[in-house]
Design a protein around this motif. Structure first.
Motif, short mmCIF file in Angstrom:
data_model
loop_
_atom_site.label_atom_id
_atom_site.label_comp_id
_atom_site.label_asym_id
_atom_site.label_seq_id
_atom_site.Cartn_x
_atom_site.Cartn_y
_atom_site.Cartn_z
N CYS A 51 1.04 -1.24 -0.05
CA CYS A 51 0.05 -0.07 0.02
C CYS A 51 0.88 1.57 -0.11
O CYS A 51 0.59 2.32 -0.85
CB CYS A 51 -1.11 -0.34 1.08
SG CYS A 51 -2.36 -1.32 0.90
N MET B 240 2.46 1.53 -3.46
CA MET B 240 1.32 1.95 -4.47
C MET B 240 0.97 3.53 -4.16
O MET B 240 1.01 4.43 -5.29
CB MET B 240 0.01 1.29 -4.51
CG MET B 240 0.43 -0.17 -4.98
SD MET B 240 0.99 -0.13 -6.47
CE MET B 240 -0.13 0.81 -7.37
N GLY B 241 1.06 4.00 -2.95
CA GLY B 241 0.93 5.34 -2.49
C GLY B 241 2.12 6.32 -3.19
O GLY B 241 1.78 7.17 -3.72
N VAL C 40 3.59 5.48 -5.90
CA VAL C 40 3.69 5.48 -7.32
C VAL C 40 2.84 6.49 -7.61
O VAL C 40 2.97 7.04 -8.58
CB VAL C 40 3.26 3.97 -7.84
CG1 VAL C 40 2.92 4.16 -9.38
CG2 VAL C 40 4.50 3.21 -7.85
N ILE C 41 1.50 6.52 -6.85
CA ILE C 41 0.23 7.40 -7.27
C ILE C 41 0.98 8.86 -7.06
O ILE C 41 0.76 9.88 -7.73
CB ILE C 41 -0.87 7.11 -6.48
CG1 ILE C 41 -1.50 5.96 -6.87
CG2 ILE C 41 -1.88 8.28 -6.24
CD1 ILE C 41 -2.33 5.07 -5.73
N TYR C 42 1.53 9.08 -6.21
CA TYR C 42 2.24 10.27 -5.63
C TYR C 42 3.06 10.94 -6.88
O TYR C 42 2.94 11.98 -7.26
CB TYR C 42 2.85 10.36 -4.39
CG TYR C 42 4.05 11.49 -4.13
CD1 TYR C 42 3.30 12.83 -3.79
CD2 TYR C 42 5.33 11.32 -4.37
CE1 TYR C 42 4.37 13.78 -3.95
CE2 TYR C 42 5.97 12.60 -4.04
CZ TYR C 42 5.55 13.74 -3.68
OH TYR C 42 6.42 14.84 -3.42
N ARG D 298 4.18 14.03 -11.24
CA ARG D 298 4.15 14.00 -12.61
C ARG D 298 5.55 14.07 -13.28
O ARG D 298 5.83 14.65 -14.13
CB ARG D 298 3.36 15.08 -13.14
CG ARG D 298 1.98 15.16 -12.63
CD ARG D 298 1.29 16.45 -13.51
NE ARG D 298 0.13 16.32 -13.02
CZ ARG D 298 -1.23 16.92 -13.40
NH1 ARG D 298 -1.16 17.27 -14.86
NH2 ARG D 298 -2.19 16.68 -13.19
N GLN E 162 3.22 9.71 -9.96
CA GLN E 162 2.40 9.90 -11.27
C GLN E 162 1.52 10.98 -11.51
O GLN E 162 1.56 11.59 -12.57
CB GLN E 162 1.65 8.36 -11.41
CG GLN E 162 1.30 8.37 -12.75
CD GLN E 162 2.25 8.12 -14.04
OE1 GLN E 162 3.18 7.75 -13.64
NE2 GLN E 162 1.75 8.38 -15.26
N PHE E 163 0.72 11.17 -10.41
CA PHE E 163 -0.28 12.13 -10.45
C PHE E 163 0.06 13.48 -9.54
O PHE E 163 -0.83 14.66 -9.93
CB PHE E 163 -1.43 11.56 -9.97
CG PHE E 163 -2.09 10.36 -10.88
CD1 PHE E 163 -2.36 10.73 -12.14
CD2 PHE E 163 -1.94 9.16 -10.42
CE1 PHE E 163 -2.90 9.41 -12.81
CE2 PHE E 163 -2.24 8.16 -10.92
CZ PHE E 163 -2.65 8.21 -12.22
#
Length: 189
Positions: free
Chosen positions: A167, A170-171, A173-175, A181, A177-178
């Protein structure tokens, strides 16, 4: 105006395209293979206790066999990681995030190696040799033992630790990616 604006958008706000340094192809492949296996093995391990006695052997076979496979893929990952340089790190301006990312990665490597070892030892200590995919019997290094519940306790603890680390990973990765950037995800694709 070419080079200065793109429609109504000022092109100076568009990040410059930079060449993404990717991980070695073997490391990328092993990363995704292990991720897929974990996404099968972890739920299977959790669901075993909810299965009927008739269905449990099939779940154990899948869980144990794929778990043992994770061990070997992780050892291969360590070998590839040690023998091939990793790409330059994506710049992270927040020191606490850098430290957290490093801790999560190291912890994932360690737990993904220890988890199948403790599962294998627990299975053996309960008196069940590992029947790898139902075809190959893996010899027991300890045999039936009173240590079984303790080994299983460590195995279960490591499973939930892997879930928490997943988790956090993945957090991150999301940070990246989004929010940031940046090109972090592309390094592993």
């Amino acid at each position: 105006m070419i080079g200065q604006t793109l429609g109504n958008r000022d092109v100076s706000t568009i990040p410059a395209q930079t060449k993404v340094e990717r991980f070695h192809p073997a490391l990328r492949a092993l990363h995704w293979i292990v991720a897929l296996l974990v996404l099968i093995v972890l739920p299977a391990g959790i669901l075993i206790k909810f299965m009927t006695e008739d269905d449990k052997p099939a779940f154990y076979l899948v869980h144990e066999s794929l778990g043992f496979l994770i061990l070997w893929f992780m050892l291969a990952r360590v070998a590839v990681r040690m023998s091939h340089p990793i790409p330059a790190e994506v710049e992270e301006p927040v020191p606490a995030f850098r430290a957290l990312a490093k801790t999560v990665h190291i912890s994932l490597y360690v737990t993904l190696i220890l988890q199948p070892i403790f599962g294998f030892l627990a299975t053996n200590a309960f008196g069940f040799p590992l029947q790898w995919f139902g075809a190959v019997t893996i010899p027991s290094p300890i045999g039936k033992s009173d240590l079984a519940p303790y080994l299983m306790g460590v195995h279960i603890f490591l499973g939930y630790t892997i879930l928490a680390l997943f988790c956090l990973h993945m957090g991150g990765v999301i940070y990246h990616q989004f929010v940031r950037r940046d090109s972090l995800l592309q390094r592993m694709l």
